[in-house]
Enzyme design. Structure first.
Site, PDB file in Angstrom:
ATOM      1  N   ARG A 131     -74.058   4.793 -21.506  1.00 26.29           N
ATOM      2  CA  ARG A 131     -73.808   5.160 -20.120  1.00 26.29           C
ATOM      3  C   ARG A 131     -74.981   4.729 -19.231  1.00 26.29           C
ATOM      4  NH1 ARG A 131     -70.191   8.991 -18.968  1.00 26.29           N
ATOM      5  NH2 ARG A 131     -71.554  10.292 -17.685  1.00 26.29           N
ATOM      6  N   ARG A 178     -68.497   9.730 -22.165  1.00 24.44           N
ATOM      7  CA  ARG A 178     -69.315  10.557 -23.041  1.00 24.44           C
ATOM      8  C   ARG A 178     -68.756  10.542 -24.458  1.00 24.44           C
ATOM      9  NH1 ARG A 178     -68.786  13.367 -18.161  1.00 24.44           N
ATOM     10  NH2 ARG A 178     -70.771  13.694 -17.072  1.00 24.44           N
ATOM     11  N   HIS A 227     -70.040  11.649 -12.690  1.00 19.85           N
ATOM     12  CA  HIS A 227     -71.208  12.399 -12.243  1.00 19.85           C
ATOM     13  C   HIS A 227     -70.967  13.096 -10.912  1.00 19.85           C
ATOM     14  CE1 HIS A 227     -74.476  10.037 -14.654  1.00 19.85           C
ATOM     15  NE2 HIS A 227     -73.855  10.952 -15.369  1.00 19.85           N
ATOM     16  N   TYR A 239     -58.100  15.380  -6.096  1.00 18.82           N
ATOM     17  CA  TYR A 239     -57.899  13.965  -5.757  1.00 18.82           C
ATOM     18  C   TYR A 239     -59.122  13.085  -5.959  1.00 18.82           C
ATOM     19  CZ  TYR A 239     -60.116  15.426  -1.371  1.00 18.82           C
ATOM     20  OH  TYR A 239     -60.975  15.931  -0.442  1.00 18.82           O
ATOM     21  N   HIS A 286     -75.087   8.341 -25.660  1.00 18.23           N
ATOM     22  CA  HIS A 286     -75.279   8.492 -24.214  1.00 18.23           C
ATOM     23  C   HIS A 286     -75.984   7.279 -23.627  1.00 18.23           C
ATOM     24  CE1 HIS A 286     -76.280  10.403 -20.378  1.00 18.23           C
ATOM     25  NE2 HIS A 286     -75.417  11.345 -20.694  1.00 18.23           N
ATOM     26  N   LYS A 335     -66.562  17.420 -18.551  1.00 19.23           N
ATOM     27  CA  LYS A 335     -67.695  18.263 -18.167  1.00 19.23           C
ATOM     28  C   LYS A 335     -67.519  18.804 -16.752  1.00 19.23           C
ATOM     29  CE  LYS A 335     -72.755  18.148 -17.864  1.00 19.23           C
ATOM     30  NZ  LYS A 335     -73.960  17.316 -18.045  1.00 19.23           N
TER      31      LYS A 335
END
Length: 393
Positions: free
Chosen positions: A335, A243, A358, A368, A332, A270
């Site tokens: 991506r 991002r 995501h 993890y 963006h 995020k």
């Protein structure tokens, strides 16, 4: 004989305090210092009591009589006026302490830990702007679903649909906190589904070019005649497809040239979980160019004008405008382009989603999941670096 304003004003202090009587227990005490105080003397359970009704002239004769009449009515109901006033004060204090704003600020102090500073500040600003002016003073145990519906409609009316949803979510979190701490019997905000009260908005994908136009875009990025650091930021974004905010906020301490990794800490992500970006040989080359060009020991992309600050989001988008991609490509968009190409080349969907950061993570797995499929993602990112190099970076 009833008191008059002229008689009260003419009353002079004496060596000892004395009183003027208005009748039915309402008196005005005149103190040696000249101050004048209203008192209500009454009998309750055959015991004399006294209430202070204010100071003259701040409390006028008419106001004192009105207050006195109110307490007489309470006394006729068999209620001690003194006890009644104490209970009203207690209720007022509880009402303030349990107001939505007071509870929301307490919730916010509890909730803000482990959140980014930016998110924490935004949430408080949103509550202060869109929630507190309308329901902040109301006790949480008096709020109904309609209060929250009307609140959400107010926000929606100015076209702020996303903010309206966030406001409802915040209200639900505060009310859930109130229920859990015994301040309210239930959470009426939980009865409201955003889809039932908010207008639908058609999902708009971020602008991006098709894969066929990628070589031309890469060529124009290479030929960018603005600041060299901006050109390198665009190249690194292309190779890592992180991002924009994660890119421009990059710090040298996050980069490991030896391990060919960029470990972005949770507070900058995020998803609030550390994100590992395997660095292709091509990405390492760009980072070494940035290192040679940039003398800042902390930031990858420092601002040219604001000491200690990073390059702004607008720097990236304006650079894309400058090379002819206004309305056709965004930060963006890199991506989305990478996701499309990698899926078409049959890379595993889970690897791609993890690399895009995501994947949903709960608090347990967050520790993890950032390293899940790391070796597979290393190979995928190296393939992507070679693909971009072949296309012209």
């Amino acid at each position: 004989m009833k008191l008059t304003d002229s008689a009260i004003r003419a009353a002079k202090p004496k060596e000892k305090q004395y009183k003027l009587t208005d009748g039915n227990g309402l008196t005005l005490l005149i103190y040696p210092d000249g101050s004048k105080h209203w008192r209500y003397r009454y009998l309750f359970n055959e015991k004399e009591s006294m209430l202070s009704l204010g100071k003259y002239p701040e409390t006028t004769l008419a106001q004192a009589r009105s207050i006195h009449d109110g307490y007489k009515a309470i006394l006729k109901q068999g209620i001690n006026p003194s006890t009644h006033r104490k209970e009203e004060k207690r209720k007022a204090i509880v009402s303030v302490e349990n107001s939505f704003e007071a509870v929301a600020r307490t919730w916010w102090m509890h909730w803000k830990h482990a959140k980014t500073e930016r998110h924490v500040a935004y949430t408080l600003r949103r509550m202060e702007a869109d929630i507190f002016p309308f329901i902040g003073a109301k006790p949480v145990n008096t709020l109904t679903a309609m209060h929250f519906i009307e609140l959400v409609y107010k926000v929606q009316s100015r076209g702020a649909l996303d903010i309206a949803k966030r406001v409802l979510t915040m209200c639900g979190q505060v009310m859930r906190y109130a229920v859990q701490h015994g301040l309210s019997e239930r959470n009426p905000a939980a009865d409201i589904k955003p889809a039932d009260i908010l207008k639908k908005r058609k999902k708009v994908n971020h602008k991006r070019i098709p894969e066929s136009e990628l070589p031309d875009l890469l060529q124009k990025i290479n030929q960018y005649d603005g600041q060299p650091l901006t050109r390198l930021a665009l190249q690194l974004m292309t190779l890592t497809f992180i991002r924009t905010s994660e890119l421009i906020g990059g710090r040298w301490e996050e980069i490991s040239f030896d391990n060919a990794e960029w470990r972005i800490p949770p507070e900058r992500m995020k998803m609030r979980s550390q994100h590992i970006v395997p660095l292709s040989d091509q990405a390492i080359t760009v980072l070494r160019e940035i290192k040679a060009l940039n003398s800042d020991p902390v930031l990858l992309f420092p601002s040219e004008r604001r000491n200690g600050k990073t390059m702004s989001n607008n720097t990236i988008i304006y650079a894309l405008y400058r090379i002819g991609y206004k309305g056709r490509m965004t930060g963006h968009g890199f991506r989305g382009l990478a996701s499309t190409v990698l899926h078409e080349k049959n890379f595993d969907h889970k690897w791609i989603e993890l690399q895009l950061a995501h994947a949903e993570r709960d608090e347990v797995s967050a520790a993890y999941n950032h390293a899940l499929y790391l070796e597979q993602r290393r190979k995928m990112m190296q393939w992507w670096g070679e693909y971009i190099e072949m296309k012209g970076i």
